[in-house]
Design a protein around this motif. Structure first.
Motif, PDB file in Angstrom:
ATOM      1  N   LEU A   1       0.879  -1.413  -0.271  1.00  0.00           N
ATOM      2  CA  LEU A   1      -0.020  -0.028   0.195  1.00  0.00           C
ATOM      3  C   LEU A   1       0.867   1.307   0.002  1.00  0.00           C
ATOM      4  O   LEU A   1       1.960   1.219   0.417  1.00  0.00           O
ATOM      5  CB  LEU A   1      -0.912   0.185   1.322  1.00  0.00           C
ATOM      6  CG  LEU A   1      -1.926  -1.176   1.057  1.00  0.00           C
ATOM      7  CD1 LEU A   1      -1.256  -2.227   2.197  1.00  0.00           C
ATOM      8  CD2 LEU A   1      -3.356  -0.579   1.756  1.00  0.00           C
ATOM      9  N   VAL A   2       0.176   2.447  -0.565  1.00  0.00           N
ATOM     10  CA  VAL A   2       0.771   3.740  -0.172  1.00  0.00           C
ATOM     11  C   VAL A   2      -0.224   4.692  -0.132  1.00  0.00           C
ATOM     12  O   VAL A   2      -1.558   4.503  -0.345  1.00  0.00           O
ATOM     13  CB  VAL A   2       1.353   4.036  -1.706  1.00  0.00           C
ATOM     14  CG1 VAL A   2       0.599   4.376  -2.719  1.00  0.00           C
ATOM     15  CG2 VAL A   2       2.263   5.526  -1.252  1.00  0.00           C
ATOM     16  N   THR A   3      -0.171   5.379   0.975  1.00  0.00           N
ATOM     17  CA  THR A   3      -1.206   6.525   1.131  1.00  0.00           C
ATOM     18  C   THR A   3      -0.436   7.789   1.483  1.00  0.00           C
ATOM     19  O   THR A   3       0.755   7.991   1.191  1.00  0.00           O
ATOM     20  CB  THR A   3      -1.765   6.220   2.617  1.00  0.00           C
ATOM     21  OG1 THR A   3      -2.976   6.860   2.799  1.00  0.00           O
ATOM     22  CG2 THR A   3      -0.942   6.256   3.920  1.00  0.00           C
ATOM     23  N   ALA A   4      -1.154   9.002   1.728  1.00  0.00           N
ATOM     24  CA  ALA A   4      -0.821  10.406   1.898  1.00  0.00           C
ATOM     25  C   ALA A   4      -1.451  11.110   2.978  1.00  0.00           C
ATOM     26  O   ALA A   4      -2.441  10.649   3.228  1.00  0.00           O
ATOM     27  CB  ALA A   4      -0.731  10.974   0.655  1.00  0.00           C
ATOM     28  N   ALA A   5      -0.805  12.170   3.440  1.00  0.00           N
ATOM     29  CA  ALA A   5      -1.436  13.120   4.432  1.00  0.00           C
ATOM     30  C   ALA A   5      -0.711  14.401   4.290  1.00  0.00           C
ATOM     31  O   ALA A   5       0.677  14.354   3.923  1.00  0.00           O
ATOM     32  CB  ALA A   5      -1.256  12.239   5.979  1.00  0.00           C
ATOM     33  N   ARG A   6      -1.213  15.396   4.866  1.00  0.00           N
ATOM     34  CA  ARG A   6      -0.486  16.805   4.876  1.00  0.00           C
ATOM     35  C   ARG A   6       0.397  16.586   5.961  1.00  0.00           C
ATOM     36  O   ARG A   6       1.404  17.301   5.835  1.00  0.00           O
ATOM     37  CB  ARG A   6      -1.572  17.918   5.025  1.00  0.00           C
ATOM     38  CG  ARG A   6      -2.389  18.020   3.589  1.00  0.00           C
ATOM     39  CD  ARG A   6      -3.533  18.946   3.872  1.00  0.00           C
ATOM     40  NE  ARG A   6      -4.636  18.425   4.767  1.00  0.00           N
ATOM     41  CZ  ARG A   6      -5.848  19.209   4.788  1.00  0.00           C
ATOM     42  NH1 ARG A   6      -5.981  20.259   4.262  1.00  0.00           N
ATOM     43  NH2 ARG A   6      -6.688  18.739   5.656  1.00  0.00           N
ATOM     44  N   SER A   7      -0.111  16.118   7.278  1.00  0.00           N
ATOM     45  CA  SER A   7       1.043  16.177   8.446  1.00  0.00           C
ATOM     46  C   SER A   7       2.224  14.945   7.950  1.00  0.00           C
ATOM     47  O   SER A   7       2.194  14.516   7.239  1.00  0.00           O
ATOM     48  CB  SER A   7       0.219  15.807   9.336  1.00  0.00           C
ATOM     49  OG  SER A   7      -0.577  14.419   9.267  1.00  0.00           O
ATOM     50  N   ALA A   8       2.999  15.083   9.115  1.00  0.00           N
ATOM     51  CA  ALA A   8       4.023  14.184   9.127  1.00  0.00           C
ATOM     52  C   ALA A   8       3.814  12.669   9.212  1.00  0.00           C
ATOM     53  O   ALA A   8       2.519  12.440   9.549  1.00  0.00           O
ATOM     54  CB  ALA A   8       5.011  14.503  10.188  1.00  0.00           C
ATOM     55  N   ARG A   9       4.575  11.557   8.776  1.00  0.00           N
ATOM     56  CA  ARG A   9       4.187  10.271   8.878  1.00  0.00           C
ATOM     57  C   ARG A   9       3.907  10.052  10.103  1.00  0.00           C
ATOM     58  O   ARG A   9       4.882  10.007  11.079  1.00  0.00           O
ATOM     59  CB  ARG A   9       5.287   9.541   8.027  1.00  0.00           C
ATOM     60  CG  ARG A   9       5.066   8.068   8.046  1.00  0.00           C
ATOM     61  CD  ARG A   9       6.456   7.243   7.445  1.00  0.00           C
ATOM     62  NE  ARG A   9       7.475   7.517   8.248  1.00  0.00           N
ATOM     63  CZ  ARG A   9       7.875   6.788   9.176  1.00  0.00           C
ATOM     64  NH1 ARG A   9       7.001   5.906   9.575  1.00  0.00           N
ATOM     65  NH2 ARG A   9       9.091   6.971   9.769  1.00  0.00           N
ATOM     66  N   PRO A  10       2.810   9.434  10.249  1.00  0.00           N
ATOM     67  CA  PRO A  10       2.681   8.643  11.927  1.00  0.00           C
ATOM     68  C   PRO A  10       3.460   7.320  11.787  1.00  0.00           C
ATOM     69  O   PRO A  10       3.638   6.786  10.895  1.00  0.00           O
ATOM     70  CB  PRO A  10       1.044   8.394  11.851  1.00  0.00           C
ATOM     71  CG  PRO A  10       0.759   8.183  10.426  1.00  0.00           C
ATOM     72  CD  PRO A  10       1.583   8.991   9.666  1.00  0.00           C
ATOM     73  N   ASP A  11       3.875   7.137  13.098  1.00  0.00           N
ATOM     74  CA  ASP A  11       4.557   6.033  13.163  1.00  0.00           C
ATOM     75  C   ASP A  11       3.868   4.481  13.046  1.00  0.00           C
ATOM     76  O   ASP A  11       4.490   3.640  12.703  1.00  0.00           O
ATOM     77  CB  ASP A  11       4.777   5.635  14.874  1.00  0.00           C
ATOM     78  CG  ASP A  11       5.774   6.804  15.287  1.00  0.00           C
ATOM     79  OD1 ASP A  11       6.459   7.341  14.358  1.00  0.00           O
ATOM     80  OD2 ASP A  11       5.987   7.073  16.506  1.00  0.00           O
ATOM     81  N   THR A  12       2.572   4.629  12.719  1.00  0.00           N
ATOM     82  CA  THR A  12       1.726   3.424  12.397  1.00  0.00           C
ATOM     83  C   THR A  12       1.850   3.226  10.935  1.00  0.00           C
ATOM     84  O   THR A  12       1.397   2.186  10.541  1.00  0.00           O
ATOM     85  CB  THR A  12       0.343   3.674  12.820  1.00  0.00           C
ATOM     86  OG1 THR A  12      -0.130   4.960  12.215  1.00  0.00           O
ATOM     87  CG2 THR A  12       0.059   3.765  14.184  1.00  0.00           C
ATOM     88  N   ILE A  13       2.631   4.089  10.241  1.00  0.00           N
ATOM     89  CA  ILE A  13       2.554   3.804   8.595  1.00  0.00           C
ATOM     90  C   ILE A  13       3.831   3.839   8.218  1.00  0.00           C
ATOM     91  O   ILE A  13       4.877   4.539   8.618  1.00  0.00           O
ATOM     92  CB  ILE A  13       1.864   5.170   7.958  1.00  0.00           C
ATOM     93  CG1 ILE A  13       0.564   5.205   8.156  1.00  0.00           C
ATOM     94  CG2 ILE A  13       2.206   5.097   6.576  1.00  0.00           C
ATOM     95  CD1 ILE A  13      -0.540   4.134   8.021  1.00  0.00           C
ATOM     96  N   PRO A  14       4.409   2.720   7.673  1.00  0.00           N
ATOM     97  CA  PRO A  14       5.779   2.490   7.106  1.00  0.00           C
ATOM     98  C   PRO A  14       6.252   3.497   6.133  1.00  0.00           C
ATOM     99  O   PRO A  14       5.507   4.200   5.540  1.00  0.00           O
ATOM    100  CB  PRO A  14       5.609   1.057   6.567  1.00  0.00           C
ATOM    101  CG  PRO A  14       4.516   0.516   6.997  1.00  0.00           C
ATOM    102  CD  PRO A  14       3.432   1.415   7.172  1.00  0.00           C
ATOM    103  N   GLU A  15       7.518   3.886   6.269  1.00  0.00           N
ATOM    104  CA  GLU A  15       7.956   4.988   5.364  1.00  0.00           C
ATOM    105  C   GLU A  15       7.786   4.634   3.959  1.00  0.00           C
ATOM    106  O   GLU A  15       7.747   5.591   3.464  1.00  0.00           O
ATOM    107  CB  GLU A  15       9.460   5.212   5.799  1.00  0.00           C
ATOM    108  CG  GLU A  15      10.106   6.388   5.040  1.00  0.00           C
ATOM    109  CD  GLU A  15      11.653   6.505   5.433  1.00  0.00           C
ATOM    110  OE1 GLU A  15      12.364   7.394   4.857  1.00  0.00           O
ATOM    111  OE2 GLU A  15      12.138   6.026   6.382  1.00  0.00           O
ATOM    112  N   ALA A  16       7.993   3.316   3.478  1.00  0.00           N
ATOM    113  CA  ALA A  16       7.593   3.145   2.226  1.00  0.00           C
ATOM    114  C   ALA A  16       6.400   3.225   1.684  1.00  0.00           C
ATOM    115  O   ALA A  16       6.102   3.312   0.632  1.00  0.00           O
ATOM    116  CB  ALA A  16       8.198   1.597   1.976  1.00  0.00           C
ATOM    117  N   SER A  17       5.484   3.319   2.681  1.00  0.00           N
ATOM    118  CA  SER A  17       3.999   3.500   2.120  1.00  0.00           C
ATOM    119  C   SER A  17       3.335   4.896   2.167  1.00  0.00           C
ATOM    120  O   SER A  17       2.440   4.935   2.250  1.00  0.00           O
ATOM    121  CB  SER A  17       3.073   2.666   3.277  1.00  0.00           C
ATOM    122  OG  SER A  17       3.462   1.016   3.028  1.00  0.00           O
TER     123      SER A  17
END
Length: 262
Positions: A38-54
């Protein structure tokens, strides 16, 4: 809960918008646990629950943000087999139609309608080339039951999204791409709580009174509670699976019985 094998989505490439919180994160988590990439996006910084590659840091209410997420999906995964639009919400002030100016309306349309339209334009052509793909647009029961105090623009955008989705389903269905709409009622998320706070602040009342005003505007929820993000994710996971291979151009409402008519 809809059960599924632990590797049901193995080999599937999935783009989820709004996948860092609420129902979007529940979808992300469920499909990842079933083997999807998977890949997703957000305006804010990456949360710890989402892998960097995603993760892609991008504002999907803008054309630039849609381009960034689509580019990441193509570069990192080679495209998308499944596209789930969960992104949405409202930051309009309370006070009815006169309280929202052109800037509010444009922001609501960009977030709740154009984010999906733009990303579809970028990723669906690859699905058509392969002759296979699945798209879910998350609308809302507010397209039929708008709450006039603070979410008129949101409701109008979601109504437009549902109409767009139906048109898209007629166009791409014969080319192997399935399109469906999921329309939740009130989902118990942090965004829902934020809306409660805005209504309370604008009315000068308590959050409990604001919460009750939402229930009153909806006409109540027969099962007595909002839906949970995980319940919405269960429905979406079924609809994007091969088990739902003949479901196309449809809308699935998950609202605890809120809409009182057929």
């Amino acid at each position: 809960m809809i059960t599924q094998s632990t590797n049901e989505f193995s080999g599937k490439r999935v783009v989820v918008t709004g996948g860092t919180q609420g129902a979007g994160y529940a979808v992300f988590e469920k499909l990842a646990a079933a083997g999807a990439t998977l890949v997703t996006a957000a305006r804010s910084a990456r949360p710890d629950t989402i892998p960097e590659a995603s993760f892609v840091r991008a504002d999907l209410s803008t054309a630039e943000g849609a381009n960034a997420l689509a580019h990441a999906a193509l570069e990192r995964m080679g495209g998308a087999d499944i596209l789930v639009h969960v992104l949405g919400g409202s930051k309009a002030p309370g006070g009815g139609f006169a309280a929202s100016g052109d800037d509010v309306w444009q922001a609501e349309l960009d977030l709740n309608l154009m984010s999906a339209v733009r990303l579809d334009r970028l990723l669906v052509p690859q699905m058509i080339e392969r002759g296979k793909g699945v798209i879910i647009h998350t609308a809302s029961i507010q397209r039929r039951l708008p709450l006039y105090d603070s979410t008129t623009a949101y409701a109008a955008a979601k109504a437009a999204l549902a109409a767009y989705s139906k048109a898209l389903s007629k166009e791409v269905g014969p080319k192997g791409v399935r399109v469906n709409v999921v329309s939740p009622g009130w989902i118990y998320t942090s965004a829902a709580e934020a809306m409660v706070k805005r209504i309370a602040e604008s009315s000068g009342g308590s959050e409990e009174a604001a919460r009750q005003s939402i229930l009153d505007a909806l006409g109540g929820i027969p099962i007595g509670r909002p839906a949970l993000p995980e319940e919405v994710a269960d429905l979406i996971a079924f609809l994007v699976s091969d088990r739902a291979g003949s479901i196309h151009g449809a809308e699935y409402v998950i609202d605890g019985g809120t809409i009182p008519t057929l």
